[in-house]
Design an enzyme around this catalytic site. Sequence first.
Site, mmCIF file in Angstrom:
data_model
loop_
_atom_site.group_PDB
_atom_site.id
_atom_site.type_symbol
_atom_site.label_atom_id
_atom_site.label_comp_id
_atom_site.label_asym_id
_atom_site.label_seq_id
_atom_site.Cartn_x
_atom_site.Cartn_y
_atom_site.Cartn_z
ATOM 1 C CG ASP A 29 38.356 37.527 -1.931
ATOM 2 O OD1 ASP A 29 38.120 37.835 -3.123
ATOM 3 O OD2 ASP A 29 37.463 37.335 -1.093
ATOM 4 C CE1 TYR A 44 27.537 34.408 -18.723
ATOM 5 C CE2 TYR A 44 26.890 32.139 -19.173
ATOM 6 C CZ TYR A 44 27.387 33.098 -18.305
ATOM 7 O OH TYR A 44 27.746 32.759 -17.031
#
Length: 284
Positions: free
Chosen positions: A68, A150
């Site tokens: 993770d 973006y």
Amino acid sequence: MNPFSPELLKDKVVIVTGGATGLGQAMSELFAELGAKLAICGRRQAALDQAAEVFRSKGQEVYVQSCDVRDPVQVSEFVKAVYSHYGRADILVNNAAGNFISPTERLSHRAVDSILGIVLHGTFYMTLEVGKKWIELSHPGTMLNIVTTYASTGSGYVTPSAAAKAGVLALTRSLAVEWAPYGIRQVAIAPGSFPTDGADSRLSPTPELQQQLRERIPFKRAGSKEELAHLAAFLVSDYAAFINGEVITIDGGEWLQGAGQFNGLSEVTHEQWDQLASMTRKGK
Ligand code: HXC
Ligand code: NAP
């Protein structure tokens, strides 16, 4: 079929975060076809094992480990394991991400932390771990960060992702200068719309939303994973050795479509143009 020499990335060890699915998988597939040895992480062991099986069935080398990227300890253990396995790493692709559409005022702080953790902190931790290693060993390397269009413009309804990707872009440009003396190169790709299960299920979960996204693109189609993978292969290769700190947009002209003040005129019919022309010609 690809346009590159099959030895473009021969024996390069490439770390791809989130490389078991979507765009990360497509990039990994092409890197492996071009001779690279892969090191892939993600959270889901089953997805990693499934992807690894496919690579190995083609005789390609892959190391997978569940990690993770929000957890610096797991990131450190993963990079150590890559070095134990291959003895080196040459290219890092920070591709892992989390995202979903939501009005910002509906977000909890945990939702914000989740996206910033994966995208901004995860990219930073991986970059630090690999960068420190390269500096310690005087080993040159290339880092490719997958951002979005973006990241530069901002976007409503995906604000944690927009803020995090803008941070990653700033990191790319900052380290392009700071780490160049160590021979560490930074590049980024800003994709527009590319159909993947991960993105589609979280960003355009209805056919109407998918159609709306496609309509924004001047070519009226989404990009293909192969198109993105080809750009990535070039950018991480030695042929792009003088490209440093740049972000390459691959979006079929979508963001420019939104930016150009008069681009909405593409909706005007021939007959309407005839009328408009007679009006505008009178303007002289
Ligand atoms: C509002 C949401 C939400 C949603 C989760 N949350 N989904 N809030 N709308 N759709 C909230 C939860 O309620 C929780 O807050 C907090 O976020 C954390 O959720 P978890 O499910 O516990 O998080 P986690 O298991 O860590 O999963 C992370 C995730 C998930 C980001 C939420 O979607 C994921 O694993 N994504 C990975 C893959 C992915 O997103 N791929 C798309 C990349 S595409 P509370 O307060 O309830 O505890 C991309 C494209 C960009 O980036 C450009 C496109 C054009
Ligand atoms: P995807 O398949 O959902 O890819 C995300 C990957 O990241 C998954 O493999 C996921 O694996 C991994 N990941 C997520 N959270 C992680 C964590 N905490 N630690 C480690 N790995 C984690 O989506 P995609 O469309 O291919 O996206 C790939 C990249 O392209 C992302 O950076 C995304 O922002 C960017 N992008 C995509 C599009 C598009 O249209 N598809 C557009 C612009 C930018 P696990 O779930 O197993 O952890």
